[in-house]
Design a protein around this motif. Structure first.
Motif, PDB file in Angstrom:
ATOM      1  N   SER A  83       0.818  -1.215   0.000  1.00  0.00           N
ATOM      2  CA  SER A  83       0.000   0.000   0.000  1.00  0.00           C
ATOM      3  C   SER A  83       0.848   1.260   0.000  1.00  0.00           C
ATOM      4  N   ASP A  84       2.144   1.116   0.316  1.00  0.00           N
ATOM      5  CA  ASP A  84       3.063   2.257   0.341  1.00  0.00           C
ATOM      6  C   ASP A  84       4.210   2.054  -0.635  1.00  0.00           C
ATOM      7  N   GLY A  85       3.938   1.348  -1.738  1.00  0.00           N
ATOM      8  CA  GLY A  85       4.988   1.002  -2.677  1.00  0.00           C
ATOM      9  C   GLY A  85       5.455   2.184  -3.521  1.00  0.00           C
ATOM     10  N   TYR A  86       6.736   2.143  -3.851  1.00  0.00           N
ATOM     11  CA  TYR A  86       7.301   3.146  -4.747  1.00  0.00           C
ATOM     12  C   TYR A  86       6.898   2.849  -6.189  1.00  0.00           C
ATOM     13  N   PHE A  87       6.853   3.907  -7.010  1.00  0.00           N
ATOM     14  CA  PHE A  87       6.640   3.760  -8.444  1.00  0.00           C
ATOM     15  C   PHE A  87       7.306   4.933  -9.144  1.00  0.00           C
TER      16      PHE A  87
END
Length: 392
Positions: A83-87
Motif C-alpha cells: 500500500s506504500d509502494g514506490y513507483f
C-alpha cells in the motif's frame, strides 16, 4: 499525459499514453457505498481489466486517509501489492519542474516571457526551430511547437535492447529540433517532453544547480516528502515496490521494471501515493507558490482537437491539468506513465481532497485496452473527489 513513447500506442498526439475518453464510460458508482468501499471497488475494477497491480490512496479534508490495493506485486511470486509502494513518477514530475520555475519567477530570477535563447543561446536553432521566438511560458504550457521525439521501445525486443541506453539533454533536444516545428510558437498545443528538458536546463542556468536539487530543496524537504527520490541513472526502485509490466500483445506481457528513463532529469523520480497526494494538496492549497504565481499556473487553454476527442473538457495550464468532475466543478492533476507504471491523480480546487492511483502495468497493446485502463482509473479519481459533494 505520459512521459515517453515507450509504453503505449502513439495515436494522433505523438505520445504514448492517451487521455481518458471521459469518466462517464468507466465503472459506475455503487449506490450507498461508503467512500472507502467505493475506493476498494474501483481499485478491484482496474485489476479486473487485466492490470496486474493497483494501489490507491485518498486523503480527505480532515486529513484522514483511505487506502486500497488489488492484484499482485509480482506475477512470479503472487505477493500482494504494497500500500506504500514506490513507483516511477514519470510526467507528474512536470508539475514539480513548473513549480520551481514559478518560484524563480516570484523571486525575480527569471520571467515567463524570457525567451529560450535568453537562457540557452543557440541551443534551439535549425529546421525552422528558433529559440529566440519561444518563451518559458510556452515551454510550460506545451505551446512552443517543438516536436517531441524521445527515444522509446514498442516491442519486447526493443525493450531488452534499449532499456539501459543513456541520453544527454543535448542529445534529446537535438532529436527534437531535427524535425520542423509542429506549429509556430503560441499558435497551437502539442504535448512536448522536450520542452521540459529545456526547462530543466533553464533552471540550472538561473540557479547554478541541477533542477532535481532545486526540487529537493524547495519542495520535497519543506513538505517532508521523504518517499520522493531522484534516482539518476539507476535502473532500480527502492523497496517496497510492485514490479512493472508492459502488455505488448497477446502472450507478450514483459516485466519492464529494469530500465533507465531516457530523460533522467525529469523521469528518474520515484514516489509514493502518500507523497504525490501531499504535494498536490500543498500546491493547490497555496503552500508552495504566492497567489499570483499559482493563478498563473491555473490559467489554462484548450488542448488540441485530437486530445479533446479523448479528453472532453480538458485544459492545460503551466504544468498542471484541469479536468471536469461529474459532480460539478473541476479538479487539478498531472498523470504520468513510464516503464509500465501508470499513475493518475487529482486534487480539488481548494486543495482539501485528493486522490492518487498507481497501476503497475501498462496495457498499451490496443487503443481499446488503453481507453479501458484510462477510463477506469479516471473514474476512481472522480468518485474519490466527488465523495464529499455527494455525501453533503
Amino acid at each position: 499525459m505520459t512521459s515517453t513513447p515507450r509504453k503505449r500506442l502513439a495515436v494522433a498526439i505523438g505520445v504514448a499514453m492517451l487521455f481518458t475518453a471521459g469518466v462517464t464510460n468507466g465503472v459506475a458508482r455503487s449506490a450507498g457505498a461508503s467512500p472507502a468501499e467505493q475506493l476498494r471497488r474501483d481499485t478491484e475494477a482496474i485489476h479486473a481489466l487485466g492490470v496486474s497491480g493497483v494501489q490507491a490512496r485518498v486523503i480527505g479534508p480532515d486529513g484522514r486517509q483511505s487506502v486500497a490495493t488489488s492484484g499482485t506485486a509480482d506475477l512470479g511470486t503472487g505477493r500482494p501489492v504494497p500500500s506504500d509502494g514506490y513507483f516511477r513518477m514519470a510526467s507528474t514530475s512536470k508539475t514539480l519542474v513548473a513549480t520551481v520555475v514559478l518560484q524563480l519567477e516570484a523571486e525575480g530570477r527569471l520571467s515567463l516571457d524570457d525567451t529560450v535563447d535568453h537562457w540557452l543561446p543557440g541551443v534551439v536553432r535549425g529546421h525552422g526551430n528558433d529559440g529566440r521566438r519561444i518563451t518559458v511560458r510556452q515551454l510550460l504550457q506545451h505551446t512552443s511547437g517543438i516536436h517531441d521525439d524521445l527515444p522509446g521501445y514498442t516491442t519486447p525486443e526493443e525493450y531488452h535492447e534499449q532499456r539501459h541506453d543513456l541520453y544527454s539533454a543535448e542529445q534529446l533536444i537535438a532529436r527534437a529540433i531535427a524535425h520542423a516545428p509542429d506549429f509556430r510558437p503560441g499558435k497551437g498545443w502539442a504535448y512536448s517532453n522536450t520542452g521540459y528538458v529545456l526547462l530543466d536546463l533553464i533552471v540550472q542556468k538561473a540557479t547554478g544547480r541541477p533542477a532535481h536539487q532545486e526540487i529537493e530543496d524547495r519542495i520535497l524537504r519543506p513538505l517532508g516528502l521523504h518517499g520522493t527520490r531522484w534516482m539518476g541513472t539507476s535502473p532500480d526502485l527502492p523497496q517496497p515496490h510492485a514490479r512493472a509490466y508492459q502488455l505488448f500483445g497477446p502472450d507478450a506481457r514483459v516485466d519492464v521494471t529494469d530500465q533507465i528513463p531516457v530523460d533522467r532529469e525529469n523521469l528518474s523520480w520515484v514516489t509514493t501515493t502518500r507523497d504525490e497526494n501531499l504535494f498536490l494538496r500543498a500546491l493547490l492549497g497555496g503552500r508552495l507558490l504566492p497567489a499570483r504565481q499559482l493563478a498563473e499556473m491555473r490559467q489554462t487553454i484548450p488542448v488540441s482537437a485530437d486530445v479533446q476527442q479523448l479528453w472532453p473538457g480538458g485544459r492545460y495550464g503551466l504544468g498542471l491539468v484541469e479536468r471536469p468532475l461529474t459532480c460539478g466543478g473541476t479538479y487539478w492533476s498531472h498523470e504520468g506513465g513510464d516503464g509500465g507504471y501508470i499513475t493518475l491523480n487529482g486534487v480539488t480546487d481548494d486543495g482539501r481532497r485528493s486522490a492518487v492511483v498507481s497501476m503497475s502495468e501498462a496495457r498499451g497493446d490496443t487503443p481499446q485496452h488503453i481507453l479501458e485502463q484510462e477510463n477506469a482509473a479516471s473514474t476512481l479519481i472522480d468518485h474519490a473527489l466527488c465523495a464529499g459533494a455527494r455525501r453533503a
